[in-house]
Enzyme design. Structure first.
Site, mmCIF file in Angstrom:
data_model
loop_
_atom_site.group_PDB
_atom_site.id
_atom_site.type_symbol
_atom_site.label_atom_id
_atom_site.label_comp_id
_atom_site.label_asym_id
_atom_site.label_seq_id
_atom_site.Cartn_x
_atom_site.Cartn_y
_atom_site.Cartn_z
ATOM 1 N N LYS A 22 5.407 -0.196 12.558
ATOM 2 C CA LYS A 22 6.315 -1.546 12.179
ATOM 3 C C LYS A 22 7.523 -1.076 11.497
ATOM 4 O O LYS A 22 8.715 -1.486 11.442
ATOM 5 C CB LYS A 22 5.535 -2.613 11.828
ATOM 6 C CG LYS A 22 6.215 -3.721 11.090
ATOM 7 C CD LYS A 22 5.568 -4.793 10.412
ATOM 8 C CE LYS A 22 5.312 -4.574 8.870
ATOM 9 N NZ LYS A 22 6.266 -4.950 8.022
ATOM 10 N N ASN A 23 7.209 -0.467 10.216
ATOM 11 C CA ASN A 23 8.221 -0.389 9.019
ATOM 12 C C ASN A 23 9.174 0.905 9.603
ATOM 13 O O ASN A 23 10.049 1.103 9.002
ATOM 14 C CB ASN A 23 7.556 0.147 8.025
ATOM 15 C CG ASN A 23 6.830 -1.333 7.238
ATOM 16 O OD1 ASN A 23 7.097 -2.285 7.978
ATOM 17 N ND2 ASN A 23 5.956 -1.052 6.316
ATOM 18 N N CYS A 117 9.123 -12.848 -2.311
ATOM 19 C CA CYS A 117 8.194 -13.018 -1.107
ATOM 20 C C CYS A 117 6.816 -13.201 -2.035
ATOM 21 O O CYS A 117 6.672 -12.824 -3.503
ATOM 22 C CB CYS A 117 8.176 -12.050 -0.171
ATOM 23 S SG CYS A 117 7.323 -10.708 -0.252
ATOM 24 N N ARG A 122 11.331 -8.929 -5.017
ATOM 25 C CA ARG A 122 11.887 -7.935 -4.089
ATOM 26 C C ARG A 122 13.182 -7.851 -4.399
ATOM 27 O O ARG A 122 14.072 -8.088 -3.461
ATOM 28 C CB ARG A 122 11.269 -8.204 -2.490
ATOM 29 C CG ARG A 122 10.135 -8.345 -2.419
ATOM 30 C CD ARG A 122 9.036 -7.596 -2.031
ATOM 31 N NE ARG A 122 9.440 -6.693 -0.862
ATOM 32 C CZ ARG A 122 9.064 -6.685 0.349
ATOM 33 N NH1 ARG A 122 8.263 -7.580 0.671
ATOM 34 N NH2 ARG A 122 9.261 -5.740 1.063
ATOM 35 N N ASP A 308 0.562 -0.651 0.812
ATOM 36 C CA ASP A 308 0.266 -1.499 2.016
ATOM 37 C C ASP A 308 -1.416 -1.305 2.360
ATOM 38 O O ASP A 308 -1.746 -1.968 3.422
ATOM 39 C CB ASP A 308 0.983 -0.975 3.290
ATOM 40 C CG ASP A 308 2.656 -1.514 3.227
ATOM 41 O OD1 ASP A 308 2.852 -2.411 1.809
ATOM 42 O OD2 ASP A 308 3.452 -1.006 3.612
ATOM 43 N N ARG A 400 2.688 -10.685 12.338
ATOM 44 C CA ARG A 400 4.061 -9.861 11.913
ATOM 45 C C ARG A 400 3.831 -8.408 12.116
ATOM 46 O O ARG A 400 4.825 -7.791 12.328
ATOM 47 C CB ARG A 400 4.536 -10.510 10.531
ATOM 48 C CG ARG A 400 4.700 -11.665 10.536
ATOM 49 C CD ARG A 400 5.377 -12.006 9.228
ATOM 50 N NE ARG A 400 6.325 -10.968 8.810
ATOM 51 C CZ ARG A 400 6.814 -10.591 7.569
ATOM 52 N NH1 ARG A 400 6.456 -11.357 6.568
ATOM 53 N NH2 ARG A 400 7.629 -9.647 7.408
#
Ligand code: EPZ
Length: 422
Positions: A22-23, A117, A122, A308, A400
């Site tokens: 994803k990232n 968030c 952030r 993460d 997500r």
């Protein structure tokens, strides 16, 4: 909003395919708009965040197409706007990547400020600092960043921040610098494999980047970039999540397509905890045969233990006899999962940016609330080992960033069902 119902107590076993990262895919999609011709991103993961990035690109006029297999074509020849609207940007922080890409391509960008968030503040000061050093004038007005540069020029940029290097800032600056006049050197660049993958994609487009994956990145600007084809690296965080889930359930699973070189800190910590990890050709196998040891973890920039995976590792330690300490050095407030894990019976004490976890013999199922993507993954892991039923609310967070997680887990033997919103 959908929920997950989990009936705990099953040992995970079998094979699971790891999806594309994803990232890495999000900045790669944004990077594709820098080219003069279309690019194809092979097997892009079916994720909500990818959908959001495609909507942002479409809002800029870029034509996007997705095949049945998941290959995404980005045609930047129809790009007609430099304004990325709030309604889309607010959904996802990584939409800030269009700032660097639009500046590189058009010398102008109006991008909504992404805001904070749930995992803590952030800031984007490092993005702004680096782009300004490349010659962009940037101001904040009415919730938007308005950036303009007549001509971007290469510069020496030191990117170290209060919490180490920044993945996002390194990539954003790289996206602009590839089209700058002259040479840019980024010192204290983020070394995450995601950064190296974006650099590889840009180089395939004709950019001249060296040192990606190290703290010093050198970018020689080029006038024109062309479209290319790219397969994004496997998602190390998805892989790490399944590895920890296997460990927690005393399972035995093989992760197909996972890259062990991207997971060295995680593999080391799992082994320290008494879990067996085998690095085989094209896969990683994780086997846990029972007793595990408490293990301290400190999150750090790559190649350190990833933030993460902090929540997921905490779920594992919460059922590991003994006391372990988990220190969060990237996002000091990223502990929203602590309260929810506590609802399942975990025993933890918080002290500033660290948690002391006292392992309990078992967890017991309860309704819990997912607060963010990785916290949701931790709750799923806890639900897989808890006695009885765990109902996880707000699973849109997990959609997500994890492809088809309920089916992947069900194929590994978990009892999990999505409860659709009416
Ligand atoms: C990326 O976020 C990831 N997101 C995050 O994953 C991940 O947690 C994070 O990197 C760290 O590995 C994406 O790639 C889309 P950073 P990013 O800039 O780039 C501070 C997930 O769950 N900082 O590397 O936004 C910042 O506050 C997500 O998939 C500044 O001070 O993170 C943090 O403490 C969550 N100023 C540290 O640097 C800045 O301008 C690292 O953040 C930028 C960041």
């Amino acid at each position: 909003m959908d929920k997950f119902m989990i009936w705990g107590g099953e040992r995970l076993h079998g094979e699971v395919e790891i999806s594309a990262c994803k990232n890495a895919v999000l900045p790669v999609l944004a990077a594709a708009l820098l080219a003069e011709t279309p690019s194809v991103i092979k097997k892009a993961p079916w994720l909500k965040d990818v959908d959001t990035m495609l909507l942002i690109l479409q809002a800029l006029g870029v034509t996007t197409k997705r095949s049945f297999e998941g290959d995404v074509t980005i045609d930047p020849t129809t790009l007609k706007s430099w304004e990325a609207p709030y309604e889309l940007i607010r959904k996802m922080r990584s939409s800030i990547y269009v700032l660097g890409a639009l500046l590189g391509k058009l010398g102008k960008a109006v991008v909504s400020l992404p805001g904070g968030c749930v995992i803590g503040p952030r800031p984007i000061d490092l993005h702004i600092k680096g782009l300004t050093q490349l010659g962009a004038a940037i101001e904040k007005r009415h919730g938007y960043l308005i950036a303009e540069a007549k001509q971007l020029r290469g510069a020496r940029i030191f990117l170290g921040g209060p919490f180490g290097s920044s993945v996002g800032a390194t990539i954003d600056i790289m996206l602009a610098a590839v089209k700058a006049e002259g040479v840019t050197v980024i010192e204290s660049a983020a070394c995450e494999p995601d950064v190296a993958d974006v650099a590889l994609f840009l180089n395939k487009m004709g950019a001249k980047i060296t040192g990606a994956g190290t703290p010093t990145l050198t970018i020689e600007g080029t006038k024109e970039l062309h479209g290319t084809e790219h397969t994004v690296i496997p998602d190390r965080i998805e892989a790490g999540t399944y590895m920890i889930a296997a460990a927690a359930t005393d399972g035995d699973i093989a992760l197909l397509g996972a890259e062990p070189r991207h997971l060295e800190a995680v593999i080391a910590k799992l082994r320290e905890a008494g879990v067996e990890v085998f690095e085989e050709e094209g896969k990683i196998r994780v086997r846990s045969t029972g007793t595990k040891r408490p293990t301290d973890v400190t999150t750090l920039s790559y190649p350190g233990f990833p933030t993460d995976l902090q929540a997921q590792f905490m779920a594992l330690m919460s059922i590991t006899s003994g006391v372990s300490r988990i220190v969060e050095k990237i996002y000091p407030d990223r502990f929203m999962h602590v309260g929810e894990l506590g609802r399942l019976g975990a025993d933890m004490t918080m002290d500033s940016n660290s948690a002391l976890v006292r392992g309990v013999p078992s967890l017991s199922g309860a309704p819990v609330m997912a607060s963010d993507l990785r916290a949701s993954a931790a709750l799923i892991i806890a639900g897989l080992v808890a006695e009885g039923e765990t109902l996880i609310h707000r699973v849109y967070h997990i959609d997500r960033g994890y492809v088809d997680i309920e089916n992947k887990l069900a194929n590994l033997g978990a009892k999990i069902r999505r409860v659709k919103a009416n």
